[in-house]
Design an enzyme around this catalytic site. Structure first.
Site, mmCIF file in Angstrom:
data_model
loop_
_atom_site.group_PDB
_atom_site.id
_atom_site.type_symbol
_atom_site.label_atom_id
_atom_site.label_comp_id
_atom_site.label_asym_id
_atom_site.label_seq_id
_atom_site.Cartn_x
_atom_site.Cartn_y
_atom_site.Cartn_z
ATOM 1 N N THR A 18 35.699 -19.252 44.259
ATOM 2 C CA THR A 18 35.377 -19.056 42.840
ATOM 3 C C THR A 18 36.400 -19.794 41.987
ATOM 4 O O THR A 18 37.599 -19.752 42.260
ATOM 5 C CB THR A 18 35.382 -17.561 42.477
ATOM 6 O OG1 THR A 18 34.402 -16.883 43.266
ATOM 7 C CG2 THR A 18 35.068 -17.353 41.005
ATOM 8 N N HIS A 34 34.068 -8.598 44.631
ATOM 9 C CA HIS A 34 32.855 -9.414 44.778
ATOM 10 C C HIS A 34 31.703 -8.909 43.902
ATOM 11 O O HIS A 34 30.530 -9.075 44.244
ATOM 12 C CB HIS A 34 32.388 -9.440 46.240
ATOM 13 C CG HIS A 34 33.431 -9.851 47.225
ATOM 14 N ND1 HIS A 34 34.208 -10.987 47.054
ATOM 15 C CD2 HIS A 34 33.832 -9.290 48.396
ATOM 16 C CE1 HIS A 34 35.040 -11.095 48.092
ATOM 17 N NE2 HIS A 34 34.842 -10.084 48.899
ATOM 18 N N LEU A 77 40.453 -13.847 42.023
ATOM 19 C CA LEU A 77 39.243 -14.643 42.133
ATOM 20 C C LEU A 77 39.137 -15.076 43.588
ATOM 21 O O LEU A 77 40.145 -15.454 44.200
ATOM 22 C CB LEU A 77 39.290 -15.879 41.223
ATOM 23 C CG LEU A 77 39.190 -15.651 39.708
ATOM 24 C CD1 LEU A 77 39.337 -16.979 38.967
ATOM 25 C CD2 LEU A 77 37.873 -14.981 39.339
ATOM 26 N N ASP A 78 37.932 -15.031 44.148
ATOM 27 C CA ASP A 78 37.744 -15.473 45.524
ATOM 28 C C ASP A 78 38.160 -16.935 45.674
ATOM 29 O O ASP A 78 38.138 -17.698 44.702
ATOM 30 C CB ASP A 78 36.279 -15.325 45.941
ATOM 31 C CG ASP A 78 35.840 -13.871 46.016
ATOM 32 O OD1 ASP A 78 36.716 -12.990 46.084
ATOM 33 O OD2 ASP A 78 34.617 -13.628 46.008
ATOM 34 N N ALA A 79 38.473 -17.336 46.901
ATOM 35 C CA ALA A 79 38.899 -18.716 47.154
ATOM 36 C C ALA A 79 37.841 -19.719 46.709
ATOM 37 O O ALA A 79 38.167 -20.809 46.229
ATOM 38 C CB ALA A 79 39.223 -18.902 48.628
#
Length: 236
Positions: free
Chosen positions: A102, A179, A98-100
């Site tokens: 998110t 993404h 998961l993105d930072a």
């Protein structure tokens, strides 16, 4: 089990890093050099740099990842990682990323075979996201998301999309491209301002606040195994 999987279960390193240890000649099995294709039995003696190692018990953890935390075992920039949030004697690693920025459901485990299947697109594990976006998506935009979006790395598979509010969309996908949700929504003209994964492979975050985690129950682990027993056909 294969030697790299054995080393991962022993908490020595990830499978990829374990391959590097094996190729460097630092791993011995029954006092003989380990090979990439070596299979380890229960009675075998495995040593890394002369130190005997053995598998740890299987662990499966669900984390409510908060914003600002990176999905990696360690970060060269010193940012907090998801591993920092799950203090355990047994080494676990995140399944996917998961993105930072998110938040939401993230599974961590040392169960290499299950993690591989959950992350592999052929099994079509469902991931459900709630996105706050710029503007107010139309019914046409939702229809485009549901049918699949043409991205620079190919068309996405059909998804489930519904409106939760004027600028809030729930999107359920069965892929895991980098993404992906952000790119899909940007492609229909509604960049994401905030993204949260509410469900992963049927697991939700009920009772877990940001940064909190819990061990999965036996029936939940069995449900994950059931999800990955059958390959999912990509809709045409």
């Amino acid at each position: 089990m294969r030697l790299n999987a054995y080393l991962a279960r022993a908490g020595v390193a990830s499978r990829r890093k374990a391959d590097e240890l094996i190729k460097a000649g630092r791993v011995r099995v029954n006092d003989a050099p380990g090979e990439l294709n070596t299979f380890v039995e229960a009675t075998d003696v495995v040593e890394v740099d002369g130190r005997r190692v053995s598998p740890q018990p299987l662990a499966h953890v669900l984390l409510h990842k908060p914003v600002g935390v990176v999905t990696t075992a360690r970060d060269p920039h010193g940012r907090p990682t998801v591993i920092d949030l799950v203090p355990r004697d047994t080494r676990v690693v995140p399944v996917g990323r998961l993105d930072a920025d998110t938040t939401g459901a993230l599974l961590l485990t040392n169960d290499g075979e299950l993690a591989h299947r959950l992350a592999h697109p052929r099994y079509g594990v469902e991931k459900v996201y709630v996105a706050e976006v710029e503007g107010e998506p139309s019914d046409s935009a939702l229809s485009q998301l549901a049918q699949g979006i043409e991205l620079d790395d190919g068309r996405t598979a059909p998804a489930r999309a519904r409106r939760l509010g004027p600028s809030t969309i729930e999107l359920a996908i069965h892929e895991g491209r980098k993404h992906q949700v952000k790119r899909m929504l940007e492609a229909v003209g509604h960049p994401v301002s905030r993204l949260h994964r509410s469900r992963y492979a049927g697991l939700d975050l009920e009772g877990l606040g940001p940064g909190e985690w819990r061990a999965l129950a036996t029936h939940e682990v069995e449900a994950l195994r059931a999800v990955t027993r059958t390959r999912r056909s990509r809709p045409g």
